[in-house]
Design an enzyme around this catalytic site. Sequence first.
Site, PDB file in Angstrom:
ATOM      1  N   ALA A 217       0.822  -1.213   0.000  1.00 42.63           N
ATOM      2  CA  ALA A 217       0.000   0.000   0.000  1.00 42.63           C
ATOM      3  C   ALA A 217       0.862   1.271   0.000  1.00 42.63           C
ATOM      4  O   ALA A 217       1.909   1.313   0.637  1.00 42.63           O
ATOM      5  CB  ALA A 217      -0.919  -0.016   1.222  1.00 42.63           C
ATOM      6  N   PRO A 218       0.405   2.285  -0.750  1.00 40.78           N
ATOM      7  CA  PRO A 218      -0.809   2.352  -1.581  1.00 40.78           C
ATOM      8  C   PRO A 218      -0.650   1.757  -2.980  1.00 40.78           C
ATOM      9  O   PRO A 218      -1.596   1.747  -3.750  1.00 40.78           O
ATOM     10  CB  PRO A 218      -1.076   3.852  -1.664  1.00 40.78           C
ATOM     11  CG  PRO A 218       0.295   4.457  -1.628  1.00 40.78           C
ATOM     12  CD  PRO A 218       1.109   3.597  -0.695  1.00 40.78           C
ATOM     13  N   GLY A 219       0.575   1.319  -3.328  1.00 42.90           N
ATOM     14  CA  GLY A 219       0.710   0.625  -4.605  1.00 42.90           C
ATOM     15  C   GLY A 219       1.783   1.138  -5.544  1.00 42.90           C
ATOM     16  O   GLY A 219       1.723   0.858  -6.747  1.00 42.90           O
ATOM     17  N   GLY A 220       2.750   1.876  -5.035  1.00 48.28           N
ATOM     18  CA  GLY A 220       3.799   2.421  -5.899  1.00 48.28           C
ATOM     19  C   GLY A 220       4.574   1.363  -6.660  1.00 48.28           C
ATOM     20  O   GLY A 220       4.793   1.480  -7.867  1.00 48.28           O
ATOM     21  N   ASP A 236      -0.868  -6.167   2.124  1.00 45.74           N
ATOM     22  CA  ASP A 236      -0.793  -5.036   3.054  1.00 45.74           C
ATOM     23  C   ASP A 236      -2.135  -4.882   3.752  1.00 45.74           C
ATOM     24  O   ASP A 236      -3.185  -5.075   3.130  1.00 45.74           O
ATOM     25  CB  ASP A 236      -0.449  -3.738   2.307  1.00 45.74           C
ATOM     26  CG  ASP A 236       0.207  -2.705   3.213  1.00 45.74           C
ATOM     27  OD1 ASP A 236      -0.384  -2.372   4.267  1.00 45.74           O
ATOM     28  OD2 ASP A 236       1.309  -2.241   2.880  1.00 45.74           O
ATOM     29  N   ASP A 256      -0.167  -9.523   7.099  1.00 42.22           N
ATOM     30  CA  ASP A 256       1.164  -9.067   7.497  1.00 42.22           C
ATOM     31  C   ASP A 256       2.175  -9.584   6.465  1.00 42.22           C
ATOM     32  O   ASP A 256       2.239 -10.785   6.194  1.00 42.22           O
ATOM     33  CB  ASP A 256       1.492  -9.617   8.883  1.00 42.22           C
ATOM     34  CG  ASP A 256       2.826  -9.113   9.421  1.00 42.22           C
ATOM     35  OD1 ASP A 256       3.778  -8.952   8.635  1.00 42.22           O
ATOM     36  OD2 ASP A 256       2.922  -8.879  10.638  1.00 42.22           O
ATOM     37  N   ASP A 272       9.179  -3.519   0.133  1.00 43.03           N
ATOM     38  CA  ASP A 272       9.666  -2.212   0.596  1.00 43.03           C
ATOM     39  C   ASP A 272       9.170  -1.954   2.020  1.00 43.03           C
ATOM     40  O   ASP A 272       8.710  -0.864   2.343  1.00 43.03           O
ATOM     41  CB  ASP A 272       9.205  -1.109  -0.359  1.00 43.03           C
ATOM     42  CG  ASP A 272       9.903   0.223  -0.099  1.00 43.03           C
ATOM     43  OD1 ASP A 272      10.994   0.207   0.495  1.00 43.03           O
ATOM     44  OD2 ASP A 272       9.355   1.275  -0.484  1.00 43.03           O
ATOM     45  N   LYS A 301      16.583  -1.187   5.372  1.00 45.63           N
ATOM     46  CA  LYS A 301      16.660   0.097   6.061  1.00 45.63           C
ATOM     47  C   LYS A 301      17.858   0.051   7.008  1.00 45.63           C
ATOM     48  O   LYS A 301      17.911  -0.782   7.915  1.00 45.63           O
ATOM     49  CB  LYS A 301      15.374   0.364   6.848  1.00 45.63           C
ATOM     50  CG  LYS A 301      14.092   0.084   6.072  1.00 45.63           C
ATOM     51  CD  LYS A 301      13.913   1.011   4.888  1.00 45.63           C
ATOM     52  CE  LYS A 301      12.635   0.666   4.116  1.00 45.63           C
ATOM     53  NZ  LYS A 301      12.400   1.559   2.977  1.00 45.63           N
TER      54      LYS A 301
END
Length: 350
Positions: A217-220, A236, A256, A272, A301
Amino acid sequence: MNQLFLHCRPGFEKECAAEITELAAAQGIYGYSKTKDNAAFVVFITQDERGAETLIRQLPFQSLIFVRQWFAGFGNLSDLPVTDRVSPLLEAARALPKTSDLTGETVDTNEGKALSALVKKFLLPFGKALDAHKCLDRKSPWRLHLVFLSGTEAYLGVAPVNNSSAWPMGIPRLRLPKSAPSRATLKLEEAWHHFIPAADWDRRLAPGMRAVDLGAAPGGWTWQLVQRSIYVEAIDNGPMDKDLLDSGLVTHVLADGFLFEPKKPVDWLVCDIVDKPARVSSMVIKWFSKGHCRQAIFNLKLPMKQRYMEVQKCRTRILGELGSLGMRAELDFKQLYHDREEVTGYLRVF
């Protein structure tokens, strides 16, 4: 040539320096780095007078994580006369190999960007001077790089066309599509450009393939896959972009991302999710060891300290555990332009 100029993300100069020092030593080339916090570049000076030239020829650019772009030269040119910058730079260029092209650059800082107009204006007269003095050869394997640090200081050097970034400063010129749900879409597009040769896109990103997008989400990232006509399970608990759901290629699963597993193997895993690198690495290992996918792009990260060491630790663990299962894997990392405090990984098994 004994100096390497290395573009990097502002704030990652120490990681860039640590990486080039380690990789150079592995090639039998030793030296030291000159760094300044948030300068967006590193200069690596080799003990051997031709060390930088040897490095830039032998060390695969694709293997570098924190280096966006690089070139070899003899050092900086300071006190350039404002009334005639061409003459001293031309003299320096004549000491370098002939090149096929000229690229003008700044560093990726606010101060650097303020010099963009100067660079653009200077390229035409400098290019004409290079041509007039036969410094250019269209068949040369080298590209000439000029970086202005100020109106009176610059670095000049050369990079192999086939062993450097195709983009000035290593920054891709990608446009944010109006229909994309978020800017994160550019991160996946840049990853494909970096990790997958253009000639392989039709085979490795083929229409009709199936993918899972964890933390979608939101879907990039899902948007990029849909543009390639790839079917996507978007995992998501958050809401997805309505147009994506209406495309007929996306199934939204409320779950999850770390717990989800596909019922059947898919071609691609993309992820991501913001979490600790060790946890993301564990998830990637699980997916490949269970045969859930054959290719993956994922983000790590990074912590505030020992970031280069953290990436190397994750690399060693992923390759080690998959290797113990008899799997032959290819794993590359890159801090992309659209990454922030993170690196992007590409993993595939054969």
